[in-house]
Design a protein around this motif. Structure first.
Motif, PDB file in Angstrom:
ATOM      1  N   ARG A  90       0.829  -1.210   0.000  1.00 21.34           N
ATOM      2  CA  ARG A  90       0.000   0.000   0.000  1.00 21.34           C
ATOM      3  C   ARG A  90       0.862   1.259   0.000  1.00 21.34           C
ATOM      4  N   PHE A  91       1.900   1.239   0.797  1.00 20.42           N
ATOM      5  CA  PHE A  91       2.824   2.363   0.893  1.00 20.42           C
ATOM      6  C   PHE A  91       3.410   2.700  -0.485  1.00 20.42           C
ATOM      7  N   ALA A  92       3.862   1.668  -1.201  1.00 21.80           N
ATOM      8  CA  ALA A  92       4.488   1.879  -2.500  1.00 21.80           C
ATOM      9  C   ALA A  92       3.468   2.294  -3.560  1.00 21.80           C
ATOM     10  N   THR A  93       2.298   1.666  -3.548  1.00 17.14           N
ATOM     11  CA  THR A  93       1.279   1.996  -4.550  1.00 17.14           C
ATOM     12  C   THR A  93       0.776   3.419  -4.362  1.00 17.14           C
ATOM     13  N   ARG A  94       0.545   3.807  -3.119  1.00 21.49           N
ATOM     14  CA  ARG A  94       0.109   5.170  -2.855  1.00 21.49           C
ATOM     15  C   ARG A  94       1.166   6.184  -3.268  1.00 21.49           C
ATOM     16  N   ALA A  95       2.435   5.832  -3.096  1.00 22.38           N
ATOM     17  CA  ALA A  95       3.516   6.739  -3.492  1.00 22.38           C
ATOM     18  C   ALA A  95       3.500   6.989  -4.991  1.00 22.38           C
ATOM     19  N   VAL A  96       3.319   5.934  -5.775  1.00 23.77           N
ATOM     20  CA  VAL A  96       3.265   6.093  -7.237  1.00 23.77           C
ATOM     21  C   VAL A  96       2.102   7.007  -7.603  1.00 23.77           C
ATOM     22  N   LEU A  97       0.945   6.787  -6.971  1.00 18.90           N
ATOM     23  CA  LEU A  97      -0.223   7.615  -7.255  1.00 18.90           C
ATOM     24  C   LEU A  97       0.028   9.071  -6.860  1.00 18.90           C
ATOM     25  N   GLY A  98       0.531   9.305  -5.647  1.00 17.90           N
ATOM     26  CA  GLY A  98       0.730  10.667  -5.160  1.00 17.90           C
ATOM     27  C   GLY A  98       1.782  11.425  -5.952  1.00 17.90           C
ATOM     28  N   ILE A  99       2.912  10.791  -6.221  1.00 17.42           N
ATOM     29  CA  ILE A  99       3.983  11.465  -6.950  1.00 17.42           C
ATOM     30  C   ILE A  99       3.597  11.676  -8.405  1.00 17.42           C
ATOM     31  N   GLY A 100       2.949  10.662  -8.988  1.00 16.61           N
ATOM     32  CA  GLY A 100       2.494  10.810 -10.370  1.00 16.61           C
ATOM     33  C   GLY A 100       1.512  11.968 -10.519  1.00 16.61           C
ATOM     34  N   LEU A 101       0.556  12.069  -9.607  1.00 15.16           N
ATOM     35  CA  LEU A 101      -0.405  13.172  -9.661  1.00 15.16           C
ATOM     36  C   LEU A 101       0.275  14.523  -9.452  1.00 15.16           C
ATOM     37  N   ALA A 102       1.275  14.562  -8.567  1.00 18.29           N
ATOM     38  CA  ALA A 102       1.992  15.816  -8.327  1.00 18.29           C
ATOM     39  C   ALA A 102       2.700  16.289  -9.592  1.00 18.29           C
ATOM     40  N   VAL A 103       3.338  15.371 -10.299  1.00 20.23           N
ATOM     41  CA  VAL A 103       4.028  15.733 -11.542  1.00 20.23           C
ATOM     42  C   VAL A 103       3.021  16.186 -12.601  1.00 20.23           C
ATOM     43  N   VAL A 104       1.869  15.511 -12.676  1.00 24.19           N
ATOM     44  CA  VAL A 104       0.828  15.911 -13.629  1.00 24.19           C
ATOM     45  C   VAL A 104       0.317  17.304 -13.313  1.00 24.19           C
ATOM     46  N   VAL A 105       0.088  17.579 -12.025  1.00 31.86           N
ATOM     47  CA  VAL A 105      -0.384  18.907 -11.622  1.00 31.86           C
ATOM     48  C   VAL A 105       0.634  19.977 -12.000  1.00 31.86           C
ATOM     49  N   CYS A 106       1.901  19.706 -11.785  1.00 31.29           N
ATOM     50  CA  CYS A 106       2.943  20.662 -12.184  1.00 31.29           C
ATOM     51  C   CYS A 106       2.938  20.883 -13.692  1.00 31.29           C
ATOM     52  N   GLY A 107       2.727  19.804 -14.445  1.00 28.67           N
ATOM     53  CA  GLY A 107       2.649  19.940 -15.898  1.00 28.67           C
ATOM     54  C   GLY A 107       1.456  20.776 -16.323  1.00 28.67           C
ATOM     55  N   LEU A 108       0.306  20.538 -15.699  1.00 29.16           N
ATOM     56  CA  LEU A 108      -0.886  21.313 -16.036  1.00 29.16           C
ATOM     57  C   LEU A 108      -0.730  22.785 -15.665  1.00 29.16           C
ATOM     58  N   ALA A 109       0.098  23.061 -14.659  1.00 30.08           N
ATOM     59  CA  ALA A 109       0.349  24.443 -14.257  1.00 30.08           C
ATOM     60  C   ALA A 109       1.340  25.141 -15.186  1.00 30.08           C
TER      61      ALA A 109
END
Length: 496
Positions: free
Chosen positions: A17-36
Protein backbone atom coordinates in the motif's frame (compact mmCIF):
# COMPACT_ATOMS: atom_id res chain seq x y z
CA UNK A 1 18.63 -10.86 -1.59
CA UNK A 2 15.68 -11.42 -3.96
CA UNK A 3 14.05 -13.69 -1.38
CA UNK A 4 14.51 -11.11 1.35
CA UNK A 5 12.70 -8.45 -0.68
CA UNK A 6 9.85 -10.41 -2.21
CA UNK A 7 9.22 -13.02 0.50
CA UNK A 8 9.66 -10.70 3.49
CA UNK A 9 6.56 -10.50 5.71
CA UNK A 10 4.20 -7.65 4.82
CA UNK A 11 1.50 -7.59 7.53
CA UNK A 12 -1.66 -5.99 6.22
CA UNK A 13 0.13 -5.45 2.89
CA UNK A 14 1.50 -2.25 4.42
CA UNK A 15 4.56 -2.05 2.14
CA UNK A 16 2.46 -2.74 -0.94
CA UNK A 17 0.00 0.00 0.00
CA UNK A 18 2.82 2.36 0.89
CA UNK A 19 4.49 1.88 -2.50
CA UNK A 20 1.28 2.00 -4.55
CA UNK A 21 0.11 5.17 -2.85
CA UNK A 22 3.52 6.74 -3.49
CA UNK A 23 3.26 6.09 -7.24
CA UNK A 24 -0.22 7.61 -7.26
CA UNK A 25 0.73 10.67 -5.16
CA UNK A 26 3.98 11.46 -6.95
CA UNK A 27 2.49 10.81 -10.37
CA UNK A 28 -0.40 13.17 -9.66
CA UNK A 29 1.99 15.82 -8.33
CA UNK A 30 4.03 15.73 -11.54
CA UNK A 31 0.83 15.91 -13.63
CA UNK A 32 -0.38 18.91 -11.62
CA UNK A 33 2.94 20.66 -12.18
CA UNK A 34 2.65 19.94 -15.90
CA UNK A 35 -0.89 21.31 -16.04
CA UNK A 36 0.35 24.44 -14.26
CA UNK A 37 2.74 24.99 -17.15
CA UNK A 38 5.93 24.30 -15.23
CA UNK A 39 9.22 23.47 -16.92
CA UNK A 40 11.04 20.18 -16.49
CA UNK A 41 12.95 21.69 -13.57
CA UNK A 42 9.67 22.57 -11.85
CA UNK A 43 8.27 19.10 -12.44
CA UNK A 44 11.41 17.43 -11.04
CA UNK A 45 11.34 19.69 -7.97
CA UNK A 46 7.66 18.99 -7.44
CA UNK A 47 8.10 15.26 -7.87
CA UNK A 48 10.90 15.20 -5.29
CA UNK A 49 8.84 17.29 -2.84
CA UNK A 50 5.93 14.84 -3.18
CA UNK A 51 8.27 11.86 -2.77
CA UNK A 52 9.70 13.28 0.45
CA UNK A 53 6.26 14.20 1.79
CA UNK A 54 5.13 10.60 1.30
CA UNK A 55 8.39 8.87 2.28
CA UNK A 56 9.85 10.71 5.26
CA UNK A 57 6.77 11.69 7.32
CA UNK A 58 6.37 8.97 9.95
CA UNK A 59 4.57 10.54 12.92
CA UNK A 60 2.59 8.13 15.07
CA UNK A 61 -0.84 9.65 14.31
CA UNK A 62 -2.55 10.85 11.16
CA UNK A 63 -2.94 14.27 12.76
CA UNK A 64 0.78 14.40 13.51
CA UNK A 65 1.59 13.38 9.95
CA UNK A 66 -0.63 16.15 8.61
CA UNK A 67 1.07 18.77 10.78
CA UNK A 68 4.54 17.64 9.71
CA UNK A 69 3.52 17.62 6.05
CA UNK A 70 2.18 21.18 6.38
CA UNK A 71 5.50 22.29 7.90
CA UNK A 72 7.64 20.92 5.05
CA UNK A 73 7.36 24.00 2.79
CA UNK A 74 8.09 26.28 5.75
CA UNK A 75 11.49 24.60 6.00
CA UNK A 76 12.07 23.87 2.32
CA UNK A 77 11.28 27.21 0.70
CA UNK A 78 13.82 29.31 2.68
CA UNK A 79 16.48 26.66 2.02
CA UNK A 80 15.62 26.72 -1.69
CA UNK A 81 15.97 30.52 -1.70
CA UNK A 82 19.36 30.31 0.02
CA UNK A 83 20.61 27.68 -2.44
CA UNK A 84 19.54 29.76 -5.43
CA UNK A 85 20.95 33.02 -4.01
CA UNK A 86 24.32 31.36 -3.31
CA UNK A 87 24.50 29.67 -6.71
CA UNK A 88 27.49 31.82 -7.81
CA UNK A 89 29.17 32.05 -4.39
CA UNK A 90 30.77 28.63 -3.93
CA UNK A 91 32.39 29.21 -0.51
CA UNK A 92 29.21 30.57 1.09
CA UNK A 93 27.16 27.87 -0.68
CA UNK A 94 29.38 25.08 0.63
CA UNK A 95 29.40 26.37 4.20
CA UNK A 96 25.62 26.76 4.13
CA UNK A 97 25.22 23.23 2.80
CA UNK A 98 27.36 21.83 5.63
CA UNK A 99 25.37 23.84 8.18
CA UNK A 100 22.16 22.32 6.81
CA UNK A 101 23.70 18.84 7.08
CA UNK A 102 24.57 19.35 10.75
CA UNK A 103 21.26 20.98 11.65
CA UNK A 104 19.28 18.32 9.75
CA UNK A 105 20.93 15.47 11.64
CA UNK A 106 20.75 17.25 15.00
CA UNK A 107 17.00 17.81 14.47
CA UNK A 108 16.46 14.05 14.87
CA UNK A 109 16.58 14.57 18.62
CA UNK A 110 12.98 15.83 18.29
CA UNK A 111 11.76 12.54 16.89
CA UNK A 112 10.04 11.75 13.59
CA UNK A 113 9.04 15.35 12.91
CA UNK A 114 12.57 16.66 13.36
CA UNK A 115 13.86 13.86 11.15
CA UNK A 116 11.36 14.64 8.37
CA UNK A 117 12.04 18.37 8.39
CA UNK A 118 15.81 17.78 8.42
CA UNK A 119 15.63 15.48 5.42
CA UNK A 120 13.38 17.89 3.52
CA UNK A 121 15.74 20.81 4.17
CA UNK A 122 18.77 18.84 2.99
CA UNK A 123 17.08 17.47 -0.13
CA UNK A 124 15.74 20.91 -1.07
CA UNK A 125 19.29 22.28 -1.09
CA UNK A 126 20.45 19.15 -2.93
CA UNK A 127 17.87 19.46 -5.72
CA UNK A 128 18.87 23.09 -6.20
CA UNK A 129 22.39 21.85 -6.98
CA UNK A 130 21.01 19.07 -9.18
CA UNK A 131 19.07 21.60 -11.28
CA UNK A 132 21.56 24.49 -10.96
CA UNK A 133 18.67 26.61 -9.72
CA UNK A 134 18.94 30.41 -9.85
CA UNK A 135 16.91 33.18 -8.22
CA UNK A 136 15.01 33.73 -11.47
CA UNK A 137 13.54 30.24 -11.17
CA UNK A 138 12.39 30.62 -7.57
CA UNK A 139 8.75 31.63 -8.23
CA UNK A 140 8.18 28.55 -10.37
CA UNK A 141 10.01 26.25 -7.95
CA UNK A 142 8.07 27.66 -4.99
CA UNK A 143 4.76 26.98 -6.69
CA UNK A 144 5.94 23.49 -7.70
CA UNK A 145 6.82 22.62 -4.09
CA UNK A 146 3.53 23.97 -2.72
CA UNK A 147 1.39 22.27 -5.37
CA UNK A 148 3.19 18.96 -5.03
CA UNK A 149 3.11 18.84 -1.23
CA UNK A 150 -0.60 19.73 -1.34
CA UNK A 151 -1.24 17.00 -3.94
CA UNK A 152 0.68 14.41 -1.94
CA UNK A 153 -1.25 15.45 1.19
CA UNK A 154 -4.57 15.13 -0.67
CA UNK A 155 -3.69 11.57 -1.65
CA UNK A 156 -2.29 10.62 1.75
CA UNK A 157 -4.97 12.13 3.94
CA UNK A 158 -7.94 12.14 1.60
CA UNK A 159 -7.94 9.71 -1.31
CA UNK A 160 -6.04 6.91 0.41
CA UNK A 161 -5.60 7.29 4.15
CA UNK A 162 -5.34 3.65 5.16
CA UNK A 163 -3.69 4.71 8.45
CA UNK A 164 -7.06 5.78 9.79
CA UNK A 165 -8.02 2.13 9.87
CA UNK A 166 -4.66 0.76 11.02
CA UNK A 167 -2.65 3.46 12.83
CA UNK A 168 1.06 3.12 12.01
CA UNK A 169 3.60 2.67 14.73
CA UNK A 170 5.86 5.61 15.43
CA UNK A 171 9.36 5.28 14.04
CA UNK A 172 11.55 4.16 16.96
CA UNK A 173 13.63 7.04 18.26
CA UNK A 174 17.35 6.63 19.02
CA UNK A 175 18.42 6.32 22.66
CA UNK A 176 18.46 9.62 24.56
CA UNK A 177 21.29 11.31 26.44
CA UNK A 178 22.79 14.71 27.14
CA UNK A 179 25.64 16.62 25.54
CA UNK A 180 28.03 14.43 23.59
CA UNK A 181 26.39 11.38 25.16
CA UNK A 182 23.35 12.13 22.98
CA UNK A 183 23.72 10.05 19.84
CA UNK A 184 22.07 12.64 17.60
CA UNK A 185 24.63 15.23 18.72
CA UNK A 186 27.50 12.89 17.91
CA UNK A 187 25.94 12.02 14.58
CA UNK A 188 25.45 15.68 13.69
CA UNK A 189 29.17 16.29 14.23
CA UNK A 190 30.10 13.11 12.35
CA UNK A 191 27.79 13.85 9.43
CA UNK A 192 29.06 17.42 9.09
CA UNK A 193 32.68 16.27 9.12
CA UNK A 194 31.99 13.43 6.70
CA UNK A 195 30.05 15.74 4.39
CA UNK A 196 32.90 18.26 4.53
CA UNK A 197 35.34 15.58 3.40
CA UNK A 198 32.92 14.47 0.66
CA UNK A 199 32.40 18.05 -0.49
CA UNK A 200 36.11 18.82 -0.83
CA UNK A 201 37.11 15.53 -2.45
CA UNK A 202 33.92 15.43 -4.51
CA UNK A 203 34.78 18.81 -6.03
CA UNK A 204 38.23 17.53 -6.91
CA UNK A 205 36.59 14.63 -8.74
CA UNK A 206 33.98 16.82 -10.46
CA UNK A 207 33.32 20.52 -10.23
CA UNK A 208 29.73 20.02 -11.41
CA UNK A 209 28.51 16.81 -9.74
CA UNK A 210 30.27 17.12 -6.35
CA UNK A 211 26.93 17.22 -4.51
CA UNK A 212 26.47 13.51 -5.26
CA UNK A 213 29.25 12.76 -2.75
CA UNK A 214 27.61 14.94 -0.08
CA UNK A 215 24.26 13.27 -0.75
CA UNK A 216 25.82 9.82 -0.37
CA UNK A 217 27.30 10.78 3.02
CA UNK A 218 23.99 12.24 4.19
CA UNK A 219 21.85 9.25 3.30
CA UNK A 220 24.33 6.80 4.81
CA UNK A 221 23.74 8.51 8.16
CA UNK A 222 19.94 8.39 7.86
CA UNK A 223 18.34 5.79 10.19
CA UNK A 224 21.67 4.56 11.54
CA UNK A 225 22.90 4.87 15.09
CA UNK A 226 26.19 3.05 15.63
CA UNK A 227 29.54 2.92 13.89
CA UNK A 228 28.92 -0.60 12.62
CA UNK A 229 25.47 0.24 11.23
CA UNK A 230 26.90 3.22 9.31
CA UNK A 231 29.75 1.20 7.82
CA UNK A 232 27.41 -1.56 6.68
CA UNK A 233 25.00 0.98 5.22
CA UNK A 234 27.84 2.60 3.29
CA UNK A 235 28.79 -0.78 1.84
CA UNK A 236 25.20 -1.45 0.85
CA UNK A 237 24.85 1.99 -0.73
CA UNK A 238 27.88 1.38 -2.94
CA UNK A 239 26.61 -2.11 -3.83
CA UNK A 240 23.16 -0.80 -4.76
CA UNK A 241 24.70 2.01 -6.79
CA UNK A 242 26.94 -0.39 -8.72
CA UNK A 243 24.02 -2.63 -9.66
CA UNK A 244 21.81 0.39 -10.41
CA UNK A 245 24.43 1.83 -12.75
CA UNK A 246 24.60 -1.49 -14.55
CA UNK A 247 20.83 -1.37 -15.03
CA UNK A 248 21.11 2.27 -16.07
CA UNK A 249 23.47 1.32 -18.88
CA UNK A 250 21.06 -1.38 -20.04
CA UNK A 251 17.77 0.48 -19.52
CA UNK A 252 18.16 4.25 -19.12
CA UNK A 253 20.84 4.93 -21.74
CA UNK A 254 18.90 3.24 -24.60
CA UNK A 255 15.69 5.04 -23.57
CA UNK A 256 17.60 8.33 -23.90
CA UNK A 257 14.95 10.52 -22.29
CA UNK A 258 11.99 9.37 -24.38
CA UNK A 259 8.98 10.67 -22.45
CA UNK A 260 6.58 7.70 -22.26
CA UNK A 261 9.12 4.91 -21.52
CA UNK A 262 10.87 7.17 -19.02
CA UNK A 263 7.61 7.92 -17.21
CA UNK A 264 6.72 4.22 -16.98
CA UNK A 265 10.18 3.22 -15.77
CA UNK A 266 10.25 6.12 -13.29
CA UNK A 267 6.95 4.90 -11.81
CA UNK A 268 8.44 1.41 -11.43
CA UNK A 269 11.49 2.90 -9.69
CA UNK A 270 9.32 4.93 -7.30
CA UNK A 271 7.36 1.79 -6.44
CA UNK A 272 10.61 -0.07 -5.87
CA UNK A 273 12.04 2.65 -3.61
CA UNK A 274 9.01 2.59 -1.33
CA UNK A 275 8.44 -1.17 -1.43
CA UNK A 276 12.03 -2.18 -0.67
CA UNK A 277 13.04 0.59 1.76
CA UNK A 278 12.01 -1.32 4.88
CA UNK A 279 13.73 -4.59 3.95
CA UNK A 280 16.77 -3.90 1.75
CA UNK A 281 18.81 -0.71 1.52
CA UNK A 282 20.78 -2.13 -1.43
CA UNK A 283 17.59 -2.68 -3.44
CA UNK A 284 16.32 0.77 -2.55
CA UNK A 285 19.59 2.32 -3.75
CA UNK A 286 19.38 0.31 -6.95
CA UNK A 287 15.99 1.90 -7.63
CA UNK A 288 17.21 5.38 -6.64
CA UNK A 289 20.21 5.11 -8.96
CA UNK A 290 18.08 3.97 -11.89
CA UNK A 291 15.58 6.77 -11.23
CA UNK A 292 18.41 9.34 -11.20
CA UNK A 293 19.67 7.92 -14.50
CA UNK A 294 16.22 8.32 -16.04
CA UNK A 295 16.00 11.94 -14.82
CA UNK A 296 19.39 12.74 -16.32
CA UNK A 297 18.13 11.18 -19.54
CA UNK A 298 15.21 13.64 -19.50
CA UNK A 299 17.67 16.48 -18.94
CA UNK A 300 19.66 15.31 -21.96
CA UNK A 301 22.98 14.72 -20.20
CA UNK A 302 22.95 10.95 -19.54
CA UNK A 303 25.98 9.00 -20.71
CA UNK A 304 28.08 6.03 -19.53
CA UNK A 305 30.70 8.53 -18.35
CA UNK A 306 28.15 10.30 -16.17
CA UNK A 307 27.13 7.01 -14.56
CA UNK A 308 30.79 6.19 -13.86
CA UNK A 309 31.16 9.61 -12.26
CA UNK A 310 28.15 8.91 -10.03
CA UNK A 311 29.83 5.72 -8.83
CA UNK A 312 33.04 7.59 -8.06
CA UNK A 313 31.19 10.31 -6.12
CA UNK A 314 29.21 7.69 -4.20
CA UNK A 315 32.48 6.04 -3.22
CA UNK A 316 33.82 9.38 -2.00
CA UNK A 317 30.68 9.95 0.08
CA UNK A 318 30.85 6.46 1.58
CA UNK A 319 34.52 6.98 2.45
CA UNK A 320 33.69 10.29 4.13
CA UNK A 321 31.01 8.66 6.26
CA UNK A 322 33.31 5.76 7.17
CA UNK A 323 36.18 8.03 8.25
CA UNK A 324 33.81 10.19 10.30
CA UNK A 325 32.29 7.32 12.30
CA UNK A 326 35.63 5.59 12.81
CA UNK A 327 37.66 8.61 13.90
CA UNK A 328 35.23 11.15 15.36
CA UNK A 329 33.17 10.40 18.50
CA UNK A 330 32.45 6.77 17.50
CA UNK A 331 29.27 5.12 18.77
CA UNK A 332 29.92 1.39 19.16
CA UNK A 333 27.31 -1.22 18.31
CA UNK A 334 26.99 -2.45 21.92
CA UNK A 335 25.94 1.04 23.00
CA UNK A 336 22.60 0.76 21.21
CA UNK A 337 21.64 -2.75 20.09
CA UNK A 338 20.67 -4.19 23.49
CA UNK A 339 18.16 -1.38 23.90
CA UNK A 340 16.51 -2.19 20.58
CA UNK A 341 16.29 -5.89 21.48
CA UNK A 342 14.70 -5.12 24.84
CA UNK A 343 12.14 -2.85 23.19
CA UNK A 344 11.33 -5.58 20.66
CA UNK A 345 10.87 -8.13 23.44
CA UNK A 346 8.54 -5.83 25.36
CA UNK A 347 6.56 -5.27 22.19
CA UNK A 348 6.23 -9.06 21.79
CA UNK A 349 4.50 -9.16 25.16
CA UNK A 350 2.29 -6.18 24.29
CA UNK A 351 1.21 -7.89 21.06
CA UNK A 352 0.27 -11.13 22.82
CA UNK A 353 -1.61 -9.30 25.59
CA UNK A 354 -3.57 -7.21 23.07
CA UNK A 355 -4.45 -10.27 20.97
CA UNK A 356 -5.57 -12.19 24.04
CA UNK A 357 -7.73 -9.25 25.11
CA UNK A 358 -9.27 -9.20 21.64
CA UNK A 359 -10.09 -12.91 21.92
CA UNK A 360 -11.60 -12.26 25.37
CA UNK A 361 -13.95 -9.72 23.80
CA UNK A 362 -12.36 -6.62 25.35
CA UNK A 363 -13.84 -3.53 23.77
CA UNK A 364 -11.26 -1.50 21.85
CA UNK A 365 -8.56 -4.18 21.91
CA UNK A 366 -6.68 -4.04 18.58
CA UNK A 367 -3.34 -5.83 18.17
CA UNK A 368 -2.74 -4.54 14.61
CA UNK A 369 -0.89 -1.34 15.61
CA UNK A 370 1.28 -3.35 17.99
CA UNK A 371 2.20 -5.76 15.20
CA UNK A 372 3.18 -2.81 13.00
CA UNK A 373 5.32 -1.46 15.84
CA UNK A 374 6.97 -4.86 16.28
CA UNK A 375 7.87 -4.99 12.59
CA UNK A 376 9.53 -1.58 12.85
CA UNK A 377 11.42 -2.55 15.98
CA UNK A 378 12.62 -5.78 14.38
CA UNK A 379 13.83 -3.72 11.46
CA UNK A 380 15.85 -1.61 13.89
CA UNK A 381 17.24 -4.76 15.53
CA UNK A 382 18.33 -6.10 12.15
CA UNK A 383 20.00 -2.81 11.37
CA UNK A 384 21.75 -2.76 14.76
CA UNK A 385 23.19 -6.28 14.43
CA UNK A 386 23.90 -6.03 10.69
CA UNK A 387 27.64 -5.51 11.32
CA UNK A 388 27.73 -8.77 13.30
CA UNK A 389 26.00 -10.91 10.65
CA UNK A 390 27.76 -9.29 7.69
CA UNK A 391 29.66 -11.80 5.50
CA UNK A 392 32.91 -9.89 6.07
CA UNK A 393 32.70 -10.16 9.88
CA UNK A 394 35.56 -12.51 10.94
CA UNK A 395 34.10 -13.26 14.42
CA UNK A 396 32.29 -16.46 13.49
CA UNK A 397 31.02 -17.33 16.98
CA UNK A 398 29.39 -13.94 17.46
CA UNK A 399 28.01 -14.07 13.94
CA UNK A 400 26.32 -17.43 14.61
CA UNK A 401 24.80 -16.27 17.88
CA UNK A 402 23.59 -12.99 16.36
CA UNK A 403 21.93 -14.89 13.53
CA UNK A 404 20.30 -17.15 16.10
CA UNK A 405 18.88 -14.14 17.93
CA UNK A 406 17.47 -12.72 14.70
CA UNK A 407 15.96 -16.08 13.74
CA UNK A 408 14.26 -16.48 17.12
CA UNK A 409 12.90 -12.94 17.07
CA UNK A 410 11.52 -13.66 13.60
CA UNK A 411 9.92 -16.81 15.03
CA UNK A 412 8.26 -14.67 17.69
CA UNK A 413 6.96 -12.30 15.03
CA UNK A 414 5.64 -15.14 12.87
CA UNK A 415 3.77 -16.72 15.78
CA UNK A 416 2.34 -13.34 16.76
CA UNK A 417 1.10 -12.72 13.21
CA UNK A 418 -0.63 -16.07 13.38
CA UNK A 419 -2.12 -15.23 16.77
CA UNK A 420 -3.41 -11.90 15.50
CA UNK A 421 -4.95 -13.62 12.47
CA UNK A 422 -6.81 -15.98 14.83
CA UNK A 423 -7.91 -13.05 17.00
CA UNK A 424 -9.31 -11.30 13.92
CA UNK A 425 -11.74 -14.17 13.37
CA UNK A 426 -15.09 -13.02 14.82
CA UNK A 427 -15.96 -16.64 15.64
CA UNK A 428 -12.77 -17.29 17.60
CA UNK A 429 -13.47 -17.88 21.28
CA UNK A 430 -11.43 -17.11 24.37
CA UNK A 431 -9.77 -20.05 26.11
CA UNK A 432 -9.09 -19.60 29.83
CA UNK A 433 -5.54 -20.87 29.28
CA UNK A 434 -4.76 -17.90 27.03
CA UNK A 435 -4.47 -15.60 30.02
CA UNK A 436 -2.05 -17.98 31.75
CA UNK A 437 0.04 -18.27 28.57
CA UNK A 438 0.16 -14.48 28.26
CA UNK A 439 1.36 -14.22 31.85
CA UNK A 440 4.15 -16.68 31.07
CA UNK A 441 5.13 -14.63 28.01
CA UNK A 442 5.27 -11.52 30.19
CA UNK A 443 7.38 -13.35 32.79
CA UNK A 444 9.76 -14.60 30.09
CA UNK A 445 10.18 -11.11 28.62
CA UNK A 446 10.84 -9.63 32.07
CA UNK A 447 13.41 -12.33 32.80
CA UNK A 448 15.22 -11.77 29.49
CA UNK A 449 15.31 -7.99 29.88
CA UNK A 450 16.26 -8.06 33.58
CA UNK A 451 18.90 -10.79 33.33
CA UNK A 452 17.01 -13.32 35.47
CA UNK A 453 16.44 -17.02 34.81
CA UNK A 454 13.38 -17.84 32.73
CA UNK A 455 10.57 -19.63 34.57
CA UNK A 456 10.04 -23.24 33.51
CA UNK A 457 6.70 -24.67 32.44
CA UNK A 458 5.52 -28.00 31.07
CA UNK A 459 2.24 -27.11 29.38
CA UNK A 460 2.00 -28.06 25.70
CA UNK A 461 -0.43 -26.81 23.02
CA UNK A 462 -3.39 -28.99 22.18
CA UNK A 463 -4.70 -29.78 18.72
CA UNK A 464 -7.55 -27.57 17.60
CA UNK A 465 -6.42 -24.61 19.72
CA UNK A 466 -4.53 -22.39 17.26
CA UNK A 467 -4.35 -19.29 19.46
CA UNK A 468 -2.86 -21.28 22.33
CA UNK A 469 -0.46 -23.01 19.93
CA UNK A 470 0.82 -19.65 18.67
CA UNK A 471 1.32 -18.44 22.24
CA UNK A 472 3.31 -21.56 23.06
CA UNK A 473 5.40 -20.90 19.96
CA UNK A 474 6.23 -17.46 21.31
CA UNK A 475 7.12 -19.01 24.69
CA UNK A 476 9.48 -21.52 23.08
CA UNK A 477 11.25 -18.83 21.04
CA UNK A 478 11.67 -16.65 24.14
CA UNK A 479 13.05 -19.57 26.13
CA UNK A 480 15.58 -20.35 23.40
CA UNK A 481 16.67 -16.70 23.25
CA UNK A 482 18.22 -16.96 26.71
CA UNK A 483 21.25 -18.91 25.46
CA UNK A 484 22.48 -16.57 22.67
CA UNK A 485 21.64 -13.43 24.65
CA UNK A 486 23.62 -14.66 27.64
CA UNK A 487 26.60 -16.30 25.97
CA UNK A 488 29.39 -16.76 28.54
CA UNK A 489 31.97 -14.90 26.43
CA UNK A 490 30.09 -11.64 25.95
CA UNK A 491 26.93 -11.57 23.93
CA UNK A 492 27.28 -11.45 20.13
CA UNK A 493 25.11 -8.37 20.33
CA UNK A 494 27.72 -6.28 22.10
CA UNK A 495 31.27 -5.23 21.46
CA UNK A 496 31.24 -4.90 17.66
Amino acid sequence: MLKRVFVAPDPGRARLRFATRAVLGIGLAVVVCGLAGHSLAGAVTGGLAALLALFTVTDATVRGQAVTTALLPAVGLPVLAAAAALHDQPVARDLTFLAIVGAGVYARRWGPRGHSLGVFAFMTFFVAQFLHATTGQLPELYVAVLLSVATAAAVRFGVWCYERRIPPAAAPAPPAGTGLARITTRQAIQATAGAGFALVVGQLVSGQRWYWAVGATWWIFVNTTSRGETLVRGFRRVLGTVVGIGLGLVVAVPVAGSAVPTAVLAAVCVFGIFYTAAVSYSWMMLCVTLLASLLYGLLGVLSPGLLALRLAETGVGALGAALAVLLLLPVTTHAVNDGWIQRALRCVHACTAEAAARLAGAEGADPAPRVAELEQLLGRVRLAVAPLVHPLNPMLGRKRRARRVLALLDDCAREIRGLVAVAADPEASHDARLAAACWRVEAAVEALTDGRDLPAHDERPQAGEPALAHLHGVERALAELAAPLRAPSRSPLVGA
